[in-house]
Motif scaffolding. Sequence first.
Motif, PDB file in Angstrom:
ATOM      1  N   ASN A  75       4.323   9.403  -6.280  1.00  0.00           N
ATOM      2  CA  ASN A  75       4.059   8.200  -6.195  1.00  0.00           C
ATOM      3  C   ASN A  75       3.667   7.563  -4.774  1.00  0.00           C
ATOM      4  O   ASN A  75       2.819   6.887  -4.609  1.00  0.00           O
ATOM      5  CB  ASN A  75       5.288   7.375  -6.759  1.00  0.00           C
ATOM      6  CG  ASN A  75       5.293   7.218  -8.337  1.00  0.00           C
ATOM      7  OD1 ASN A  75       4.174   7.574  -8.899  1.00  0.00           O
ATOM      8  ND2 ASN A  75       6.731   7.048  -9.110  1.00  0.00           N
ATOM      9  N   SER A  76       4.475   8.223  -4.054  1.00  0.00           N
ATOM     10  CA  SER A  76       4.477   7.734  -2.428  1.00  0.00           C
ATOM     11  C   SER A  76       3.042   8.339  -1.813  1.00  0.00           C
ATOM     12  O   SER A  76       2.259   7.711  -1.266  1.00  0.00           O
ATOM     13  CB  SER A  76       5.499   8.458  -1.767  1.00  0.00           C
ATOM     14  OG  SER A  76       5.376   8.290  -0.416  1.00  0.00           O
ATOM     15  N   LEU A  79       0.058   6.306  -3.598  1.00  0.00           N
ATOM     16  CA  LEU A  79       0.092   4.757  -2.974  1.00  0.00           C
ATOM     17  C   LEU A  79      -0.203   4.740  -1.760  1.00  0.00           C
ATOM     18  O   LEU A  79      -0.708   3.589  -0.968  1.00  0.00           O
ATOM     19  CB  LEU A  79       1.353   4.128  -3.100  1.00  0.00           C
ATOM     20  CG  LEU A  79       1.860   3.894  -4.645  1.00  0.00           C
ATOM     21  CD1 LEU A  79       3.225   3.282  -4.737  1.00  0.00           C
ATOM     22  CD2 LEU A  79       0.931   3.208  -5.654  1.00  0.00           C
ATOM     23  N   VAL A  86      -3.248  -0.446  -3.323  1.00  0.00           N
ATOM     24  CA  VAL A  86      -2.016  -0.079  -3.734  1.00  0.00           C
ATOM     25  C   VAL A  86      -1.858  -0.240  -5.311  1.00  0.00           C
ATOM     26  O   VAL A  86      -1.359   0.459  -6.021  1.00  0.00           O
ATOM     27  CB  VAL A  86      -0.978  -0.327  -2.711  1.00  0.00           C
ATOM     28  CG1 VAL A  86       0.376  -0.347  -3.370  1.00  0.00           C
ATOM     29  CG2 VAL A  86      -0.909   0.082  -1.425  1.00  0.00           C
ATOM     30  N   GLY A  87      -2.033  -1.606  -5.619  1.00  0.00           N
ATOM     31  CA  GLY A  87      -1.814  -1.734  -6.881  1.00  0.00           C
ATOM     32  C   GLY A  87      -2.771  -0.887  -8.017  1.00  0.00           C
ATOM     33  O   GLY A  87      -2.426  -0.664  -8.986  1.00  0.00           O
ATOM     34  N   ALA A  90      -1.313   2.280  -8.198  1.00  0.00           N
ATOM     35  CA  ALA A  90      -0.091   2.435  -8.914  1.00  0.00           C
ATOM     36  C   ALA A  90      -0.352   2.426 -10.330  1.00  0.00           C
ATOM     37  O   ALA A  90       0.204   3.052 -11.215  1.00  0.00           O
ATOM     38  CB  ALA A  90       0.745   1.266  -8.761  1.00  0.00           C
ATOM     39  N   GLY A  91      -1.394   1.625 -10.881  1.00  0.00           N
ATOM     40  CA  GLY A  91      -1.639   1.473 -12.259  1.00  0.00           C
ATOM     41  C   GLY A  91      -2.344   2.441 -12.815  1.00  0.00           C
ATOM     42  O   GLY A  91      -2.127   3.121 -13.787  1.00  0.00           O
ATOM     43  N   ALA A  93      -2.072   5.757 -11.398  1.00  0.00           N
ATOM     44  CA  ALA A  93      -0.872   6.881 -11.367  1.00  0.00           C
ATOM     45  C   ALA A  93      -0.292   6.698 -12.574  1.00  0.00           C
ATOM     46  O   ALA A  93       0.242   7.817 -13.361  1.00  0.00           O
ATOM     47  CB  ALA A  93      -0.079   6.872 -10.254  1.00  0.00           C
ATOM     48  N   ALA A  94       0.317   5.552 -13.032  1.00  0.00           N
ATOM     49  CA  ALA A  94       0.940   5.414 -14.158  1.00  0.00           C
ATOM     50  C   ALA A  94       0.167   5.674 -15.372  1.00  0.00           C
ATOM     51  O   ALA A  94       0.648   6.330 -16.538  1.00  0.00           O
ATOM     52  CB  ALA A  94       1.504   3.939 -14.433  1.00  0.00           C
TER      53      ALA A  94
END
Length: 147
Positions: A75-76, A79, A86-87, A90-91, A93-94
């Motif tokens: 995650n790091s 991001l 970043v948003g 994050a989306g 990656a999820a």
Amino acid sequence: MGLVPTGFILGSYLAGRYAWKISLSATLVFARLLTCAGLLVGLVLSSFGTTHVLALFGPCVFIGVGNGLTMPAANSGALSVQPDLVGTAAGMAAAVRIGGGALIASIAGLFLADSAPALFSMMLVSAIFALLAALYAALLDRRQPAD
């Protein structure tokens, strides 16, 4: 059944405690190696016919620790590539994590029989692909010039 979450908690604790001392790529590779080693031990034990409960669930501790170390590092890394996205990172990656898990689970369901060696084999194949991805990320990380 609680050994995987316990291992995950331990891995997350170790990631928070020591990850700042070690590069993200080294953490990812170590975590994936740990997971593969645990699964390999489980596969060997189950292939030799060991039926003790710890022979099945004991290696799961290593899966949990490896995943607990991997998640914060991955995650790091995802991001930190472009701070202005970043948003989105994050989306994405999820979504990849959830979609990949669903794909692997559906493929594993096609091949799994009622045996522990088949279970460990499928999980080991998945973990080896994750290790290859971590090694590729580490290679890319080495090629990047220092900022």
